[in-house]
Design an enzyme around this catalytic site. Structure first.
Site, PDB file in Angstrom:
ATOM      1  N   ARG A 121       0.821  -1.229   0.000  1.00 25.99           N
ATOM      2  CA  ARG A 121       0.000   0.000   0.000  1.00 25.99           C
ATOM      3  C   ARG A 121       0.849   1.272   0.000  1.00 25.99           C
ATOM      4  NH1 ARG A 121      -2.888  -3.003   3.827  1.00 25.99           N
ATOM      5  NH2 ARG A 121      -4.645  -4.050   2.844  1.00 25.99           N
ATOM      6  N   LYS A 143       3.140  11.831 -11.132  1.00 25.44           N
ATOM      7  CA  LYS A 143       2.310  10.943 -11.969  1.00 25.44           C
ATOM      8  C   LYS A 143       3.071   9.652 -12.199  1.00 25.44           C
ATOM      9  CE  LYS A 143      -0.426  14.272 -14.621  1.00 25.44           C
ATOM     10  NZ  LYS A 143      -0.707  14.800 -15.979  1.00 25.44           N
ATOM     11  N   GLU A 185      10.767  18.947 -24.587  1.00 27.55           N
ATOM     12  CA  GLU A 185      10.100  19.328 -23.330  1.00 27.55           C
ATOM     13  C   GLU A 185      10.761  20.585 -22.752  1.00 27.55           C
ATOM     14  OE1 GLU A 185       7.365  18.001 -22.270  1.00 27.55           O
ATOM     15  OE2 GLU A 185       7.308  15.941 -23.020  1.00 27.55           O
ATOM     16  N   LYS A 227       8.142  23.255 -13.433  1.00 26.98           N
ATOM     17  CA  LYS A 227       7.203  22.149 -13.201  1.00 26.98           C
ATOM     18  C   LYS A 227       6.768  22.141 -11.735  1.00 26.98           C
ATOM     19  CE  LYS A 227       5.672  17.601 -14.061  1.00 26.98           C
ATOM     20  NZ  LYS A 227       5.679  16.408 -14.852  1.00 26.98           N
ATOM     21  N   GLU A 237      -4.071  18.156 -11.383  1.00 24.90           N
ATOM     22  CA  GLU A 237      -4.487  18.592 -12.717  1.00 24.90           C
ATOM     23  C   GLU A 237      -5.974  18.891 -12.813  1.00 24.90           C
ATOM     24  OE1 GLU A 237      -2.405  16.650 -15.955  1.00 24.90           O
ATOM     25  OE2 GLU A 237      -3.851  17.412 -17.391  1.00 24.90           O
ATOM     26  N   ARG A 241      -2.244  22.771 -14.172  1.00 22.93           N
ATOM     27  CA  ARG A 241      -1.256  21.752 -14.559  1.00 22.93           C
ATOM     28  C   ARG A 241      -1.406  21.359 -16.025  1.00 22.93           C
ATOM     29  NH1 ARG A 241       1.070  16.643 -11.030  1.00 22.93           N
ATOM     30  NH2 ARG A 241       2.359  15.783 -12.689  1.00 22.93           N
ATOM     31  N   ASN A 245       0.674  20.297 -20.949  1.00 21.27           N
ATOM     32  CA  ASN A 245       0.308  19.489 -22.117  1.00 21.27           C
ATOM     33  C   ASN A 245       0.398  20.271 -23.423  1.00 21.27           C
ATOM     34  OD1 ASN A 245      -0.246  17.207 -20.577  1.00 21.27           O
ATOM     35  ND2 ASN A 245      -2.305  17.947 -20.095  1.00 21.27           N
ATOM     36  N   HIS A 248       0.880  18.530 -26.725  1.00 20.73           N
ATOM     37  CA  HIS A 248       0.621  17.110 -26.491  1.00 20.73           C
ATOM     38  C   HIS A 248      -0.708  16.637 -27.082  1.00 20.73           C
ATOM     39  CE1 HIS A 248       4.018  17.600 -23.852  1.00 20.73           C
ATOM     40  NE2 HIS A 248       3.965  16.360 -23.411  1.00 20.73           N
ATOM     41  N   HIS A 252       0.269  13.545 -28.942  1.00 20.65           N
ATOM     42  CA  HIS A 252      -0.175  12.199 -28.537  1.00 20.65           C
ATOM     43  C   HIS A 252      -0.914  11.519 -29.674  1.00 20.65           C
ATOM     44  CE1 HIS A 252      -0.084  12.911 -23.896  1.00 20.65           C
ATOM     45  NE2 HIS A 252       1.030  12.355 -24.326  1.00 20.65           N
ATOM     46  N   HIS A 265       8.534  10.390 -28.334  1.00 19.63           N
ATOM     47  CA  HIS A 265       7.571  11.311 -27.730  1.00 19.63           C
ATOM     48  C   HIS A 265       7.945  12.780 -28.014  1.00 19.63           C
ATOM     49  CE1 HIS A 265       4.734  12.865 -24.821  1.00 19.63           C
ATOM     50  NE2 HIS A 265       5.714  13.506 -24.215  1.00 19.63           N
TER      51      HIS A 265
HETATM   52  P1  NAD Z   1      12.709   5.638 -21.729  1.00 11.22           P
HETATM   53  O1  NAD Z   1      12.564   5.553 -20.283  1.00 11.22           O
HETATM   54  O2  NAD Z   1      12.159   4.531 -22.568  1.00 11.22           O
HETATM   55  O3  NAD Z   1      14.240   5.848 -22.090  1.00 11.22           O
HETATM   56  C1  NAD Z   1      14.613   5.934 -23.441  1.00 11.22           C
HETATM   57  C2  NAD Z   1      15.722   4.949 -23.784  1.00 11.22           C
HETATM   58  O4  NAD Z   1      16.955   5.420 -23.256  1.00 11.22           O
HETATM   59  C3  NAD Z   1      15.535   3.552 -23.194  1.00 11.22           C
HETATM   60  O5  NAD Z   1      15.997   2.613 -24.131  1.00 11.22           O
HETATM   61  C4  NAD Z   1      16.450   3.550 -21.974  1.00 11.22           C
HETATM   62  O6  NAD Z   1      16.915   2.263 -21.670  1.00 11.22           O
HETATM   63  C5  NAD Z   1      17.579   4.427 -22.457  1.00 11.22           C
HETATM   64  N1  NAD Z   1      18.292   5.161 -21.407  1.00 11.22           N
HETATM   65  C6  NAD Z   1      17.763   5.823 -20.357  1.00 11.22           C
HETATM   66  N2  NAD Z   1      18.724   6.487 -19.710  1.00 11.22           N
HETATM   67  C7  NAD Z   1      19.876   6.238 -20.339  1.00 11.22           C
HETATM   68  C8  NAD Z   1      21.213   6.653 -20.142  1.00 11.22           C
HETATM   69  N3  NAD Z   1      21.534   7.534 -19.209  1.00 11.22           N
HETATM   70  N4  NAD Z   1      22.163   6.170 -20.977  1.00 11.22           N
HETATM   71  C9  NAD Z   1      21.824   5.316 -21.989  1.00 11.22           C
HETATM   72  N5  NAD Z   1      20.572   4.905 -22.245  1.00 11.22           N
HETATM   73  C10 NAD Z   1      19.619   5.371 -21.415  1.00 11.22           C
HETATM   74  O7  NAD Z   1      12.026   6.982 -22.316  1.00 11.22           O
HETATM   75  P2  NAD Z   1      11.822   8.458 -21.749  1.00 11.22           P
HETATM   76  O8  NAD Z   1      11.709   9.302 -22.957  1.00 11.22           O
HETATM   77  O9  NAD Z   1      12.784   8.808 -20.699  1.00 11.22           O
HETATM   78  O10 NAD Z   1      10.393   8.366 -21.041  1.00 11.22           O
HETATM   79  C11 NAD Z   1       9.217   8.094 -21.765  1.00 11.22           C
HETATM   80  C12 NAD Z   1       8.161   7.656 -20.794  1.00 11.22           C
HETATM   81  O11 NAD Z   1       7.926   8.703 -19.859  1.00 11.22           O
HETATM   82  C13 NAD Z   1       6.830   7.334 -21.419  1.00 11.22           C
HETATM   83  O12 NAD Z   1       6.352   6.113 -20.925  1.00 11.22           O
HETATM   84  C14 NAD Z   1       5.912   8.479 -20.965  1.00 11.22           C
HETATM   85  O13 NAD Z   1       4.569   8.076 -20.837  1.00 11.22           O
HETATM   86  C15 NAD Z   1       6.529   8.816 -19.645  1.00 11.22           C
HETATM   87  N6  NAD Z   1       6.269  10.181 -19.192  1.00 11.22           N
HETATM   88  C16 NAD Z   1       5.758  10.347 -17.940  1.00 11.22           C
HETATM   89  C17 NAD Z   1       5.529  11.602 -17.448  1.00 11.22           C
HETATM   90  C18 NAD Z   1       5.020  11.779 -16.043  1.00 11.22           C
HETATM   91  O14 NAD Z   1       4.695  12.907 -15.652  1.00 11.22           O
HETATM   92  N7  NAD Z   1       4.976  10.740 -15.260  1.00 11.22           N
HETATM   93  C19 NAD Z   1       5.795  12.743 -18.228  1.00 11.22           C
HETATM   94  C20 NAD Z   1       6.324  12.545 -19.502  1.00 11.22           C
HETATM   95  C21 NAD Z   1       6.560  11.259 -19.974  1.00 11.22           C
HETATM   96  N1  GLY Z   2       3.812  15.519 -17.952  1.00 13.26           N
HETATM   97  C1  GLY Z   2       2.670  16.259 -17.582  1.00 13.26           C
HETATM   98  C2  GLY Z   2       2.418  16.303 -16.104  1.00 13.26           C
HETATM   99  O1  GLY Z   2       3.203  15.862 -15.318  1.00 13.26           O
HETATM  100  O2  GLY Z   2       1.384  16.784 -15.723  1.00 13.26           O
END
Ligand code: NAD
Ligand code: GLY
Length: 363
Positions: A121, A143, A185, A227, A237, A241, A245, A248, A252, A265
């Protein structure tokens, strides 16, 4: 090193940004009053570069880490991987007072955060983002979640970390395309909330592309500050917040119609920001020159800013946008810019206008 505070009452935490911070992770966690045992969730690419240092630092701080490695890529954000993580944490005898370290990009951050939010939990979460996107966006704000077949991030929670440690040296091993994707971003923060940051990015894009640590430190910290300010005002949100987007709504939908993975992305939201910039010009009078500057900056970051819009593609995009979480009263809602550095959310824009902007200007 810079520190940004996220003040959310008893869920407050700090984001530390700087070079060489992984080696101090054990020391930072030592200040949080956490149990000795912890789970380190990472992916198999990040593990090859940074896991050894993290484990060593945690042990040096008196902690006893259990490592869970998941496959790299978006597909790890699913129930079966969550289940495996829970089982391995239980096998490693993590307790209520234990904590989870999410070491990786946004995928590991969202997945590891969701695992932490649900194991017993909820156990404490420390985010250690290793992509530029994760450092400026996904590790901050709470998030967390996973995907369903029906769409991305459809299961999740708001679950704030206890600490975010953004070590800029980890960006040194990030593939160029992933790094540039994160710059979309960064540009977004300037566009929605800080005209000075936008101008600075125009001046210092070369340094950013060269991953100069000094430039990165102040830019990443400023993005985190923006942020944090937004999240402190509207954690769940219900209003402001949504400005995060910008780009986006179109981005998206574009990711969805291209097939996830084809466009990263950041690439999709770079194109989305330009389209939504044109919509801003048509709907709320953003100067045309501002859209040109936005497109110019994203282009200098090495990002795509346009795509070929056939009539059929526009219709597919509109259909994808209709199933977006941002639809209200049958109208797709957009974040629009009144000027660079100033965003408004919740604008309903009719499909006819979107169609005409895409067919008329995106050539
Ligand atoms: P990712 O986590 O898939 O990383 C991209 C690639 O880079 C992967 O292959 C990973 O293994 C590699 N990698 C990561 N760090 C590395 C490093 N230092 N050296 C070498 N390789 C490395 O992608 P991302 O773009 O970081 O994140 C995308 C995800 O984030 C999506 O799932 C999206 O939905 C999510 N997201 C969440 C939020 C939120 O607020 N929670 C906001 C934006 C995006
Ligand atoms: N990435 C958008 C948010 O965190 O609200």
């Amino acid at each position: 090193m810079r520190t940004v505070s996220v003040r959310l009452g008893d869920r407050s935490y700090e984001i530390v940004v700087g070079a060489g911070l992984l080696a101090r992770l054990g020391e930072f966690c030592g200040g949080l009053d956490l149990g000795r045992r912890c789970g380190v969730i990472t992916d198999d690419r990040v593990a090859g570069h940074w896991l050894g240092l993290v484990v060593e630092s945690l042990r040096g701080g008196g902690f006893d880490p259990v490592v869970v490695t998941v496959p790299a890529g978006e597909r790890a954000k699913c129930w079966s991987v969550v289940h495996r993580c829970h089982e391995l944490l239980a096998a490693g005898r993590l307790e209520r007072g234990s904590f989870v370290v999410a070491l990786g990009g946004g995928v590991v951050g969202d997945l590891g955060g969701f695992v932490a939010a649900t194991y017993m939990r909820g156990v404490a979460l420390v985010q250690v983002p290793t992509t530029l996107l994760a450092q400026v966006d996904s590790s901050v704000g709470g998030k967390v979640g996973i995907n369903l077949r029906a769409g991305k991030n459809l299961v999740g929670a708001f679950y704030q970390p206890r600490l975010v440690v953004a070590d800029l040296e980890t960006l040194g091993t990030l593939p160029e395309r992933e790094y540039r994707s994160g710059l979309a971003e960064v540009v977004k923060y300037g566009a929605i909330a800080d005209a000075d940051l936008f101008e600075r990015l125009e001046r210092e894009m070369e340094g950013l592309l060269g991953r100069e640590l000094g430039v990165l430190e102040s830019v990443v910290a400023r993005c985190c500050e923006i942020k944090a300010e937004v999240v402190m005002e509207d954690e769940r949100e219900s209003g402001r917040r949504a400005i995060l987007n910008f780009g986006h709504t179109v981005g998206h939908a574009l990711e969805a119609i291209c097939g996830y993975g084809r466009l990263l992305h950041g690439e999709a939201i770079a194109i989305g920001q330009v389209v939504e910039g044109w919509l801003s010009a048509r709907c709320i009078g953003l100067e045309r020159g501002a859209v040109d500057r936005l497109e110019g900056l994203l282009g200098r970051a090495g990002l795509p800013t346009r795509t070929r819009w056939t009539a059929a593609r526009v219709e597919r995009l509109l259909m994808a946008m209709r199933s977006d979480k941002k639809v209200r009263d049958g109208q797709v809602r957009f974040v629009l810019l009144s000027r660079l550095g100033c965003a408004e959310w919740g604008h309903g824009v009719g499909e006819e206008l979107v169609r005409s902007v895409l067919m008329g200007e995106a050539v």
